[in-house]
Design a protein around this motif. Structure first.
Motif, PDB file in Angstrom:
ATOM      1  N   LEU A 204       0.843  -1.195   0.000  1.00  0.00           N
ATOM      2  CA  LEU A 204       0.000   0.000   0.000  1.00  0.00           C
ATOM      3  C   LEU A 204       0.878   1.244   0.000  1.00  0.00           C
ATOM      4  CD1 LEU A 204      -2.562  -1.174   2.699  1.00  0.00           C
ATOM      5  CD2 LEU A 204      -2.953  -1.042   0.221  1.00  0.00           C
ATOM      6  N   VAL A 205       0.469   2.241  -0.744  1.00  0.00           N
ATOM      7  CA  VAL A 205       1.169   3.528  -0.759  1.00  0.00           C
ATOM      8  C   VAL A 205       0.189   4.570  -0.238  1.00  0.00           C
ATOM      9  CG1 VAL A 205       2.299   5.269  -2.189  1.00  0.00           C
ATOM     10  CG2 VAL A 205       2.620   2.832  -2.709  1.00  0.00           C
ATOM     11  N   ASP A 206       0.519   5.161   0.904  1.00  0.00           N
ATOM     12  CA  ASP A 206      -0.365   6.130   1.550  1.00  0.00           C
ATOM     13  C   ASP A 206      -1.776   5.566   1.741  1.00  0.00           C
ATOM     14  OD1 ASP A 206       1.715   8.004   1.661  1.00  0.00           O
ATOM     15  OD2 ASP A 206       1.221   8.775  -0.347  1.00  0.00           O
ATOM     16  N   GLY A 207      -1.843   4.276   2.114  1.00  0.00           N
ATOM     17  CA  GLY A 207      -3.127   3.639   2.376  1.00  0.00           C
ATOM     18  C   GLY A 207      -3.914   3.258   1.134  1.00  0.00           C
ATOM     19  N   SER A 208      -3.313   3.438  -0.028  1.00  0.00           N
ATOM     20  CA  SER A 208      -4.006   3.157  -1.293  1.00  0.00           C
ATOM     21  C   SER A 208      -3.397   1.936  -1.981  1.00  0.00           C
ATOM     22  CB  SER A 208      -3.873   4.375  -2.218  1.00  0.00           C
ATOM     23  OG  SER A 208      -4.312   4.065  -3.530  1.00  0.00           O
ATOM     24  N   ASP A 209      -4.239   1.221  -2.724  1.00  0.00           N
ATOM     25  CA  ASP A 209      -3.749   0.088  -3.506  1.00  0.00           C
ATOM     26  C   ASP A 209      -3.561   0.440  -4.984  1.00  0.00           C
ATOM     27  OD1 ASP A 209      -6.377   0.224  -4.395  1.00  0.00           O
ATOM     28  OD2 ASP A 209      -6.789  -1.908  -4.136  1.00  0.00           O
ATOM     29  N   GLN A 210      -3.584   1.713  -5.323  1.00  0.00           N
ATOM     30  CA  GLN A 210      -3.478   2.125  -6.725  1.00  0.00           C
ATOM     31  C   GLN A 210      -2.147   1.717  -7.360  1.00  0.00           C
ATOM     32  OE1 GLN A 210      -5.952   3.379  -8.782  1.00  0.00           O
ATOM     33  NE2 GLN A 210      -7.065   2.628  -6.991  1.00  0.00           N
ATOM     34  N   GLU A 211      -1.054   1.878  -6.648  1.00  0.00           N
ATOM     35  CA  GLU A 211       0.251   1.472  -7.188  1.00  0.00           C
ATOM     36  C   GLU A 211       0.312  -0.047  -7.357  1.00  0.00           C
ATOM     37  OE1 GLU A 211       2.990   3.181  -8.415  1.00  0.00           O
ATOM     38  OE2 GLU A 211       1.546   4.823  -8.338  1.00  0.00           O
ATOM     39  N   PHE A 212      -0.273  -0.760  -6.406  1.00  0.00           N
ATOM     40  CA  PHE A 212      -0.334  -2.213  -6.524  1.00  0.00           C
ATOM     41  C   PHE A 212      -1.135  -2.611  -7.756  1.00  0.00           C
ATOM     42  CE2 PHE A 212      -2.769  -6.105  -5.842  1.00  0.00           C
ATOM     43  CZ  PHE A 212      -1.742  -7.016  -5.719  1.00  0.00           C
ATOM     44  N   ARG A 213      -2.291  -1.972  -7.960  1.00  0.00           N
ATOM     45  CA  ARG A 213      -3.133  -2.275  -9.124  1.00  0.00           C
ATOM     46  C   ARG A 213      -2.363  -1.972 -10.419  1.00  0.00           C
ATOM     47  NH1 ARG A 213      -5.655  -5.933  -8.238  1.00  0.00           N
ATOM     48  NH2 ARG A 213      -6.175  -5.746 -10.401  1.00  0.00           N
ATOM     49  N   ALA A 214      -1.622  -0.873 -10.435  1.00  0.00           N
ATOM     50  CA  ALA A 214      -0.827  -0.531 -11.625  1.00  0.00           C
ATOM     51  C   ALA A 214       0.239  -1.598 -11.874  1.00  0.00           C
ATOM     52  CB  ALA A 214      -0.191   0.849 -11.455  1.00  0.00           C
ATOM     53  N   LEU A 215       0.868  -2.080 -10.803  1.00  0.00           N
ATOM     54  CA  LEU A 215       1.858  -3.151 -10.932  1.00  0.00           C
ATOM     55  C   LEU A 215       1.220  -4.399 -11.534  1.00  0.00           C
ATOM     56  CD1 LEU A 215       4.597  -4.588 -10.364  1.00  0.00           C
ATOM     57  CD2 LEU A 215       3.658  -5.143  -8.096  1.00  0.00           C
ATOM     58  N   VAL A 216       0.071  -4.814 -11.017  1.00  0.00           N
ATOM     59  CA  VAL A 216      -0.603  -6.005 -11.531  1.00  0.00           C
ATOM     60  C   VAL A 216      -0.935  -5.835 -13.010  1.00  0.00           C
ATOM     61  CG1 VAL A 216      -2.735  -7.370 -11.394  1.00  0.00           C
ATOM     62  CG2 VAL A 216      -1.489  -6.772  -9.295  1.00  0.00           C
ATOM     63  N   HIS A 217      -1.438  -4.671 -13.387  1.00  0.00           N
ATOM     64  CA  HIS A 217      -1.780  -4.435 -14.795  1.00  0.00           C
ATOM     65  C   HIS A 217      -0.533  -4.463 -15.675  1.00  0.00           C
ATOM     66  CE1 HIS A 217      -5.913  -3.900 -13.786  1.00  0.00           C
ATOM     67  NE2 HIS A 217      -5.687  -2.831 -13.061  1.00  0.00           N
ATOM     68  N   ASP A 218       0.567  -3.887 -15.192  1.00  0.00           N
ATOM     69  CA  ASP A 218       1.818  -3.937 -15.960  1.00  0.00           C
ATOM     70  C   ASP A 218       2.332  -5.370 -16.092  1.00  0.00           C
ATOM     71  OD1 ASP A 218       1.847  -1.196 -16.377  1.00  0.00           O
ATOM     72  OD2 ASP A 218       3.301  -0.787 -14.778  1.00  0.00           O
ATOM     73  N   LEU A 219       2.246  -6.138 -15.005  1.00  0.00           N
ATOM     74  CA  LEU A 219       2.676  -7.536 -15.063  1.00  0.00           C
ATOM     75  C   LEU A 219       1.796  -8.341 -16.016  1.00  0.00           C
ATOM     76  CD1 LEU A 219       3.550  -8.290 -11.316  1.00  0.00           C
ATOM     77  CD2 LEU A 219       5.152  -8.113 -13.237  1.00  0.00           C
ATOM     78  N   MET A 220       0.497  -8.074 -15.995  1.00  0.00           N
ATOM     79  CA  MET A 220      -0.416  -8.759 -16.923  1.00  0.00           C
ATOM     80  C   MET A 220      -0.070  -8.393 -18.365  1.00  0.00           C
ATOM     81  SD  MET A 220      -2.435 -10.765 -15.251  1.00  0.00           S
ATOM     82  CE  MET A 220      -3.631 -11.127 -16.500  1.00  0.00           C
ATOM     83  N   ALA A 221       0.191  -7.128 -18.620  1.00  0.00           N
ATOM     84  CA  ALA A 221       0.551  -6.706 -19.980  1.00  0.00           C
ATOM     85  C   ALA A 221       1.841  -7.394 -20.423  1.00  0.00           C
ATOM     86  CB  ALA A 221       0.701  -5.184 -20.041  1.00  0.00           C
ATOM     87  N   PHE A 222       2.838  -7.433 -19.542  1.00  0.00           N
ATOM     88  CA  PHE A 222       4.098  -8.097 -19.892  1.00  0.00           C
ATOM     89  C   PHE A 222       3.874  -9.599 -20.107  1.00  0.00           C
ATOM     90  CE2 PHE A 222       8.338  -9.905 -19.046  1.00  0.00           C
ATOM     91  CZ  PHE A 222       9.035  -9.238 -20.049  1.00  0.00           C
ATOM     92  N   SER A 223       3.024 -10.190 -19.270  1.00  0.00           N
ATOM     93  CA  SER A 223       2.702 -11.605 -19.420  1.00  0.00           C
ATOM     94  C   SER A 223       2.076 -11.881 -20.791  1.00  0.00           C
ATOM     95  CB  SER A 223       1.739 -12.035 -18.305  1.00  0.00           C
ATOM     96  OG  SER A 223       1.253 -13.332 -18.528  1.00  0.00           O
ATOM     97  N   HIS A 224       1.191 -10.999 -21.225  1.00  0.00           N
ATOM     98  CA  HIS A 224       0.580 -11.157 -22.549  1.00  0.00           C
ATOM     99  C   HIS A 224       1.646 -11.078 -23.643  1.00  0.00           C
ATOM    100  CE1 HIS A 224      -3.356 -11.222 -20.826  1.00  0.00           C
ATOM    101  NE2 HIS A 224      -3.304  -9.973 -20.419  1.00  0.00           N
ATOM    102  N   HIS A 225       2.602 -10.164 -23.474  1.00  0.00           N
ATOM    103  CA  HIS A 225       3.689 -10.050 -24.449  1.00  0.00           C
ATOM    104  C   HIS A 225       4.575 -11.296 -24.445  1.00  0.00           C
ATOM    105  CE1 HIS A 225       2.599  -6.026 -25.527  1.00  0.00           C
ATOM    106  NE2 HIS A 225       2.808  -5.567 -24.307  1.00  0.00           N
TER     107      HIS A 225
END
Length: 180
Positions: free
Chosen positions: A13-34
């Motif tokens: 969590l960054v400042d109590g938010s999961d937004q950075e985590f969600r961005a990481l998951v989406h980036d990992l999913m995109a890389f996985s697709h590649h």
């Protein structure tokens, strides 16, 4: 709101938010697709499915790294985080295409070992220049230090991924049993 977060571990969590985590998951999913697209492309280039290509590469890498010491089906399944039954089916297809060969382990006759067959050796020679070109682009961002970090992280994440997959399957079965 804390009750709507997709993760609860404080380091994620960054400042109590999961937004950075969600961005990481989406980036990992995109890389996985590649990664899958490249894997599937390598396989298609030589008449294999992506999974068959992956199995072929694990056996080939073991032949190179272990000076010809071959892997069994269970070791391939373990390296690919797949079931032995699934790998056996795909290996049999590769054997039928004369890409892999199976033989009995001289130290344990119950165990089958896998090696590249003549067709597999030719495929390896054909693919090497294409693999080099694509992988150099795919991993262009990595220097030696980042490569070592990513290698360690990927290994650890694959292991935690196994546990998370088992957990989600369990939770789905539990939800299904309560719904029935």
């Amino acid at each position: 709101r804390r009750d709507l977060l997709s993760v609860s571990r404080p380091p994620l969590l960054v400042d109590g938010s999961d937004q950075e985590f969600r961005a990481l998951v989406h980036d990992l999913m995109a890389f996985s697709h590649h990664l899958e697209a490249c894997r599937d492309g390598f396989g298609a280039r030589v008449g294999l499915t992506g999974v068959q290509y992956e199995i072929f590469m694990v056996v080939r890498a073991a032949d190179i790294a272990d000076a010809g010491r071959s892997l069994g089906v269970s070791q391939v399944a373990e390296r690919l985080h797949r079931s032995g039954a699934f790998i056996t089916l795909e290996v049999n297809k590769l054997v039928a295409k004369k890409i892999l060969k199976k033989s009995s382990d001289p130290t344990d006759g119950r165990r089958v070992i896998l090696q590249l067959d003549a067709v597999g050796e030719r495929i390896a020679q054909t693919l090497a220049p294409v693999q080099q070109q694509v992988n150099d682009v795919l991993f262009a961002y990595l220097d030696r230090a980042r490569f070592k970090q990513l290698r360690a992280l990927a290994s650890a994440l694959a292991t935690s991924g196994d546990r998370a997959s088992a957990l989600v399957q369990y939770l789905v079965r539990e939800a299904d049993s309560h719904a029935a």
